[in-house]
Design a protein around this motif. Structure first.
Motif, PDB file in Angstrom:
ATOM      1  N   GLY A   1       0.536  -1.527  -0.025  1.00  0.00           N
ATOM      2  CA  GLY A   1      -0.170  -0.434  -0.150  1.00  0.00           C
ATOM      3  C   GLY A   1       0.931   1.183  -0.548  1.00  0.00           C
ATOM      4  N   VAL A   2       0.439   2.067  -0.725  1.00  0.00           N
ATOM      5  CA  VAL A   2       0.650   3.384  -0.625  1.00  0.00           C
ATOM      6  C   VAL A   2       0.214   4.204  -0.041  1.00  0.00           C
ATOM      7  N   ALA A   3       0.290   6.176   1.001  1.00  0.00           N
ATOM      8  CA  ALA A   3       0.162   6.571   1.827  1.00  0.00           C
ATOM      9  C   ALA A   3       0.149   7.859   1.097  1.00  0.00           C
ATOM     10  N   VAL A   4      -0.902   8.536  -0.095  1.00  0.00           N
ATOM     11  CA  VAL A   4      -0.758   9.864   0.253  1.00  0.00           C
ATOM     12  C   VAL A   4      -0.782  10.556   0.613  1.00  0.00           C
ATOM     13  N   ILE A   5      -0.741  12.148   1.510  1.00  0.00           N
ATOM     14  CA  ILE A   5      -1.132  12.887   2.834  1.00  0.00           C
ATOM     15  C   ILE A   5      -0.927  14.098   2.193  1.00  0.00           C
ATOM     16  N   CYS A   6      -2.204  14.975   2.102  1.00  0.00           N
ATOM     17  CA  CYS A   6      -2.253  16.378   1.971  1.00  0.00           C
ATOM     18  C   CYS A   6      -1.921  17.218   2.974  1.00  0.00           C
ATOM     19  N   HIS A   7      -1.646  18.770   2.995  1.00  0.00           N
ATOM     20  CA  HIS A   7      -1.186  19.251   3.902  1.00  0.00           C
ATOM     21  C   HIS A   7      -2.073  20.226   4.160  1.00  0.00           C
ATOM     22  N   PRO A   8      -2.161  20.984   5.272  1.00  0.00           N
ATOM     23  CA  PRO A   8      -3.094  22.114   5.015  1.00  0.00           C
ATOM     24  C   PRO A   8      -2.671  23.484   4.425  1.00  0.00           C
TER      25      PRO A   8
ATOM     26  N   ALA B   1     -10.509   5.359  -2.375  1.00  0.00           N
ATOM     27  CA  ALA B   1      -9.086   5.181  -1.315  1.00  0.00           C
ATOM     28  C   ALA B   1      -9.623   3.791  -0.778  1.00  0.00           C
ATOM     29  N   ALA B   2      -8.527   3.433  -0.877  1.00  0.00           N
ATOM     30  CA  ALA B   2      -9.076   1.599   0.247  1.00  0.00           C
ATOM     31  C   ALA B   2      -9.271   1.784   1.781  1.00  0.00           C
TER      32      ALA B   2
ATOM     33  N   PRO C   1       0.551  -0.560  -9.449  1.00  0.00           N
ATOM     34  CA  PRO C   1      -0.523  -0.547  -9.534  1.00  0.00           C
ATOM     35  C   PRO C   1      -1.436  -1.931  -9.404  1.00  0.00           C
ATOM     36  N   GLY C   2      -0.611  -2.433  -8.529  1.00  0.00           N
ATOM     37  CA  GLY C   2      -1.508  -3.996  -7.274  1.00  0.00           C
ATOM     38  C   GLY C   2      -1.331  -3.040  -5.996  1.00  0.00           C
ATOM     39  N   ASP C   3      -0.929  -2.036  -5.983  1.00  0.00           N
ATOM     40  CA  ASP C   3      -0.884  -1.403  -4.456  1.00  0.00           C
ATOM     41  C   ASP C   3      -2.497  -0.459  -3.894  1.00  0.00           C
ATOM     42  N   ALA C   4      -2.313  -0.476  -2.616  1.00  0.00           N
ATOM     43  CA  ALA C   4      -3.808  -0.310  -1.610  1.00  0.00           C
ATOM     44  C   ALA C   4      -2.914   1.104  -1.842  1.00  0.00           C
ATOM     45  N   LEU C   5      -4.795   1.726  -1.893  1.00  0.00           N
ATOM     46  CA  LEU C   5      -4.444   3.616  -1.788  1.00  0.00           C
ATOM     47  C   LEU C   5      -4.640   4.355  -1.088  1.00  0.00           C
ATOM     48  N   TRP C   6      -3.845   4.823   0.063  1.00  0.00           N
ATOM     49  CA  TRP C   6      -4.816   5.243   1.641  1.00  0.00           C
ATOM     50  C   TRP C   6      -4.673   6.672   1.032  1.00  0.00           C
ATOM     51  N   LEU C   7      -4.718   7.422   1.492  1.00  0.00           N
ATOM     52  CA  LEU C   7      -5.342   9.383   1.669  1.00  0.00           C
ATOM     53  C   LEU C   7      -5.122   9.621   3.072  1.00  0.00           C
ATOM     54  N   ALA C   8      -4.736  10.282   2.909  1.00  0.00           N
ATOM     55  CA  ALA C   8      -4.654  11.266   3.764  1.00  0.00           C
ATOM     56  C   ALA C   8      -4.890  12.641   4.514  1.00  0.00           C
ATOM     57  N   GLY C   9      -4.836  13.408   5.308  1.00  0.00           N
ATOM     58  CA  GLY C   9      -4.705  14.932   4.964  1.00  0.00           C
ATOM     59  C   GLY C   9      -5.046  15.561   6.952  1.00  0.00           C
ATOM     60  N   PHE C  10      -4.414  16.675   7.016  1.00  0.00           N
ATOM     61  CA  PHE C  10      -4.276  17.375   8.140  1.00  0.00           C
ATOM     62  C   PHE C  10      -4.988  18.738   7.519  1.00  0.00           C
ATOM     63  N   SER C  11      -6.218  19.344   8.182  1.00  0.00           N
ATOM     64  CA  SER C  11      -7.167  19.908   8.168  1.00  0.00           C
ATOM     65  C   SER C  11      -7.459  20.356   6.330  1.00  0.00           C
ATOM     66  N   PHE C  12      -7.153  21.284   5.846  1.00  0.00           N
ATOM     67  CA  PHE C  12      -7.307  21.545   4.512  1.00  0.00           C
ATOM     68  C   PHE C  12      -7.371  20.456   3.550  1.00  0.00           C
ATOM     69  N   GLY C  13      -5.809  19.686   3.941  1.00  0.00           N
ATOM     70  CA  GLY C  13      -5.339  18.447   3.221  1.00  0.00           C
ATOM     71  C   GLY C  13      -6.992  17.473   3.487  1.00  0.00           C
ATOM     72  N   SER C  14      -7.321  17.328   4.483  1.00  0.00           N
ATOM     73  CA  SER C  14      -8.562  16.234   5.055  1.00  0.00           C
ATOM     74  C   SER C  14      -9.535  17.146   4.281  1.00  0.00           C
TER      75      SER C  14
END
Length: 229
Positions: free
Chosen positions: A44-51, A140-141, A115-128
């Protein structure tokens, strides 16, 4: 440690901490990837978004980097990036609309190289806010939302995700009204896992390690299989 600089739009996910640019809809997007320890790595890969960049938010924000660390220590490879107009990313702030397309472009690269990995999304404040409003369309998984800005952005009109979803909210948040977050959660047709952190401000001053523990504990049951399994 300074990330290794690699060429733009890498053809594979870097095996060590690396900085590079990805093509976005408004120009280049500055990004940093990190790889989980080989013995702990999950598929899995987590993409993390900022405020909010208008208030100085970047991918180097301490809450963002702690969430990144938490997910990487849980076995996920991670990718942080600066929204348009932030740091070395091109373009200009677009109140969440253009930033949603930035996220989609980053996710497209992740899916191309993993291509075979689970996609995780994470964010803080505006990023969430950006990750919540795009979790369904980007399939998103799992979703991790830190201090989602209920009452400041139109979260009530967003289709809630059906995937596992963690929300962490400080009860002494001076930027996002905690009760607005709790009321919004109560209105949802789905039930995210909520962690309320007493005496905790918006930026988790003196509580970052508690945040790390809360994230790692909550996501444990949702983790994808081991990469070497």
């Amino acid at each position: 440690m300074t990330p290794t600089t690699v060429p733009d739009n890498p053809a594979s996910f870097p095996t060590e901490e690396a900085s590079f640019a990805l093509d976005g809809p408004a120009g280049k997007l500055e990004a940093i990837s990190n790889a989980a320890e080989p013995g702990e790595a999950r598929r899995g890969v987590a993409v993390i978004c900022h405020p909010n960049p208008v208030q100085g938010g970047t991918m180097h924000n301490k809450v963002v980097t702690m969430v990144e660390r938490s997910l990487r220590e849980s076995g996920l490879d991670t990718l942080r990036f600066n929204f348009r107009g932030t740091g070395a990313s091109e373009g200009s702030y677009d109140e969440g609309d253009g930033e949603s397309e930035d996220l989609a472009a980053v996710v497209a690269w992740v899916r191309r190289v993993r291509p075979g990995d689970a996609l995780w999304l994470a964010g803080f404040s505006f990023g969430s806010y950006v990750t919540i409003r795009n979790a369904v369309r980007l399939q998103a998984a799992a979703l991790v939302s830190i201090a989602p800005p209920a009452g400041r952005f139109a979260l009530t009109s967003v289709e809630p995700p059906q995937c596992p979803w963690l929300i962490v909210q400080g009860e002494a948040d001076e930027v996002v009204e905690p009760q607005a977050v709790f009321d919004w959660i109560d209105s949802l047709p789905v039930t995210p896992e909520l962690v309320r952190m007493p005496e905790t401000s918006h930026f988790f001053h003196r509580r970052l390690m508690d945040l790390r523990g809360a994230v790692k504990h909550a996501v444990q049951p949702w983790l994808p299989p081991r990469r070497d399994g």
